[in-house]
Design a protein around this motif. Structure first.
Motif, PDB file in Angstrom:
ATOM      1  N   SER A 282      -7.485   2.332   0.967  1.00  0.00           N
ATOM      2  CA  SER A 282      -6.051   2.582   1.105  1.00  0.00           C
ATOM      3  C   SER A 282      -5.747   3.523   2.255  1.00  0.00           C
ATOM      4  O   SER A 282      -6.519   4.444   2.544  1.00  0.00           O
TER       5      SER A 282
ATOM      6  N   PRO B 207      -5.316 -10.767  -5.378  1.00  0.00           N
ATOM      7  CA  PRO B 207      -5.869  -9.416  -5.182  1.00  0.00           C
ATOM      8  C   PRO B 207      -5.334  -8.394  -6.188  1.00  0.00           C
ATOM      9  O   PRO B 207      -5.992  -7.386  -6.465  1.00  0.00           O
TER      10      PRO B 207
ATOM     11  N   THR C 139      -2.840  -1.084   1.006  1.00  0.00           N
ATOM     12  CA  THR C 139      -3.979  -1.224   0.106  1.00  0.00           C
ATOM     13  C   THR C 139      -4.704  -2.523   0.417  1.00  0.00           C
ATOM     14  O   THR C 139      -4.126  -3.608   0.298  1.00  0.00           O
TER      15      THR C 139
ATOM     16  N   HIS D 113     -12.859  -6.033  -7.845  1.00  0.00           N
ATOM     17  CA  HIS D 113     -13.045  -5.313  -6.590  1.00  0.00           C
ATOM     18  C   HIS D 113     -12.326  -3.970  -6.595  1.00  0.00           C
ATOM     19  O   HIS D 113     -11.451  -3.710  -7.426  1.00  0.00           O
ATOM     20  N   SER D 114     -12.697  -3.138  -5.661  1.00  0.00           N
ATOM     21  CA  SER D 114     -12.039  -1.862  -5.452  1.00  0.00           C
ATOM     22  C   SER D 114     -11.050  -2.016  -4.284  1.00  0.00           C
ATOM     23  O   SER D 114     -10.601  -3.130  -3.998  1.00  0.00           O
ATOM     24  N   ALA D 115     -10.748  -0.906  -3.612  1.00  0.00           N
ATOM     25  CA  ALA D 115      -9.778  -0.980  -2.523  1.00  0.00           C
ATOM     26  C   ALA D 115      -9.981   0.156  -1.529  1.00  0.00           C
ATOM     27  O   ALA D 115     -10.517   1.220  -1.861  1.00  0.00           O
TER      28      ALA D 115
ATOM     29  N   PRO E 263      -8.039  -4.826  -0.516  1.00  0.00           N
ATOM     30  CA  PRO E 263      -9.181  -5.013  -1.416  1.00  0.00           C
ATOM     31  C   PRO E 263     -10.501  -4.806  -0.685  1.00  0.00           C
ATOM     32  O   PRO E 263     -10.666  -5.222   0.461  1.00  0.00           O
TER      33      PRO E 263
ATOM     34  N   PHE F 261      -4.079  -7.467   2.877  1.00  0.00           N
ATOM     35  CA  PHE F 261      -3.694  -6.185   2.289  1.00  0.00           C
ATOM     36  C   PHE F 261      -2.243  -6.218   1.870  1.00  0.00           C
ATOM     37  O   PHE F 261      -1.466  -7.107   2.252  1.00  0.00           O
TER      38      PHE F 261
END
Length: 501
Positions: free
Chosen positions: A305, A186, A365, A301-303, A367, A345
């Protein structure tokens, strides 16, 4: 004195700016936000300061590459860092069987940590770790060695052309251990059978050597880099969003910011996502094939949080990172749109001082694919609507429910929670689809995913996480590539090594 204009004051823009300023250029950095740093930025909520992205870093141990770059820039001694625990740099929790794996620092520590659970794999683990280091040793740029191949990253090695998953499987025969060894994916946007082995190896070697944490927030690192620029007569300007780049005869003539100011230079460097750059220039400024190629590269990918303020003296400070994973066989599924969310995470309690007993905050965090937020893609910060706010609350609750599996009673320690989604990352950092690792690297099509720092415009260069490597280690190394496209091959490397005056 030659003038350089840099668009974006993130990690890549600031390292590039600092190097060029030290090498005698008049540098101006233009940043759209009110603060500099990109992933180094901090923000305040509930009276607490949080890091935005650079939570754990590698390459800063004595003699390691990023520390050597910082020594060359004259800032190494001013960076506030803290080592994580030697006996546990990372703790992995798998919900499937409630097992924890504590990974110790160093080659032998790494092997012995996993041999405790997989004694029959000792020899295989030793071979695997040796292969990681052997692979990384072949990369001149990573080792700050002069190269006859210019800015080319790769070396002749069969392991280079393996995917990360195939690389692990080449050395490890136990399937569960093979899954465990992929727990870093990740952090580099890993994709099954696609992510190159060298990306996996670089991240692992840095963390086996010993990761570190910024003490009291990462923003001071950005400030130190900016000071190198200003001490050499340059400028780092916030609230200067570039809206137009004037190009004629394949050469930049000037850039214009939203307030109408014009900035002219001999060289221009884009330190933001290349696809964001396209919106700032005329359609025909770059060849259509080039634009289509960059637009077609998948983004990592983004995340999602969570930034959590903890009640006073309610939760202990943990001097290592914890990773929550669902099932062993889902370790490569973070980019699978059909997979349930969250699959896992990162959980950490950032340090405020060199000796913390209690944590004041926690950062989580997870993903997340941009598809999760695409329905709000055309909205702006603060104007996304009640549905979006409810969605964020639901996602936060899903994550916190899983934290309870690792730390029962954690919910009772929470005073306040702030959340950020892929849209936050996209809008704040000007990153396509909120990608936290830039363009995905694909071993099956290296030519597509490796974006050169030079462009079809003679005086426009690129820098940042979308070229070569991402992260706290990769981005400064790419900054060297960018600077040497101006200064000449090996110029910066030789300066770092003290072999030229």
């Amino acid at each position: 004195m030659k003038q350089v204009i840099i668009i974006g004051a993130g990690l890549g823009g600031l390292f590039t700016a600092a190097i060029l300023a030290k090498e005698g250029f008049q540098v101006t950095v233009l940043e759209k936000n009110s603060t500099i740093g990109g992933g180094l930025q901090n923000f305040s909520r509930f009276g607490v300061t949080f890091d935005t992205g650079m939570h754990v870093i590698g390459g800063m141990q004595p003699g390691e590459n990023i520390r050597r770059i910082c020594e060359y820039l004259g800032i190494a001694g001013e960076i506030k860092l803290r080592d994580v625990d030697n006996d546990c740099t990372d703790c992995l929790f798998f919900a499937e069987d409630k097992k924890r794996y504590r990974i110790a620092r160093g080659k032998s520590g790494f092997v012995e940590s996993l041999c405790a659970e997989f004694p029959s794999q000792r020899e295989n683990l030793q071979r695997y770790v040796k292969a990681l280091y052997d692979l990384v040793e072949k990369i001149d740029l990573f080792n700050l060695r002069p190269s006859t191949g210019g800015v080319h990253l790769f070396a002749a090695s069969t392991d280079f052309m393996l995917s990360a998953n195939a690389f692990i499987s080449k050395y490890i025969t136990d399937k569960r251990l093979a899954c465990i060894l992929a727990y870093f994916n990740p952090l580099y946007g890993g994709r099954y059978d696609q992510t190159p082995a060298f990306v996996h190896a670089i991240i692992n070697v840095l963390y086996i050597n010993g990761p570190m944490r910024f003490v009291g927030g990462s923003a001071h690192m950005a400030d130190l880099l900016a000071k190198v620029v200003t001490d050499h007569g340059g400028s780092v300007l916030t609230r200067h969003e570039v809206e137009w780049i004037e190009i004629n005869n394949r050469r930049v003539e000037y850039v214009r910011t939203k307030d109408g100011s014009l900035f002219k230079g001999d060289h221009y460097i884009c330190a933001i996502h290349p696809c964001s750059l396209f919106r700032m220039m005329a359609d025909g400024a770059l060849p259509k094939a080039y634009r289509n190629r960059l637009d077609s590269i998948p983004n990592a990918h983004s995340a999602f949080s969570l930034f959590i303020k903890l009640k006073e003296r309610s939760f202990p400070y943990i001097n290592h990172t914890e990773y929550y994973m669902t099932r062993y066989d889902e370790i490569w599924d973070f980019d699978n749109p059909a997979a349930p969310w969250p699959l896992g995470f990162l959980f950490m309690t950032p340090p405020e001082t060199q000796r913390d007993e209690w944590a004041s905050k926690a950062i989580i965090t997870a993903p997340m694919l941009f598809e999760e937020v695409r329905q709000w893609a055309n909205t702006r910060v603060g104007r996304r609507g009640e549905d979006y706010e409810r969605w964020k609350q639901q996602k936060a609750a899903q994550v916190l429910a899983k934290v309870e599996e690792m730390h029962p009673g954690f919910a009772q320690c929470i005073e306040a929670v702030n959340t950020a989604s892929p849209l936050t990352i996209r809008d704040f950092f000007n990153v396509k689809e909120g990608s936290i690792c830039g363009f995905s690297k694909n071993v099956n099509n290296i030519a597509l995913s490796q974006v050169p720092v030079v462009t079809k415009i003679s005086n426009l260069l690129l820098t940042g996480q979308n070229n070569n490597l991402h992260g706290f280690c990769g981005v400064p190394l790419t900054a060297i590539n960018t600077c040497e496209a101006i200064l000449g091959v090996n110029h910066v490397i030789n300066r770092i090594n003290g072999t030229v005056g």
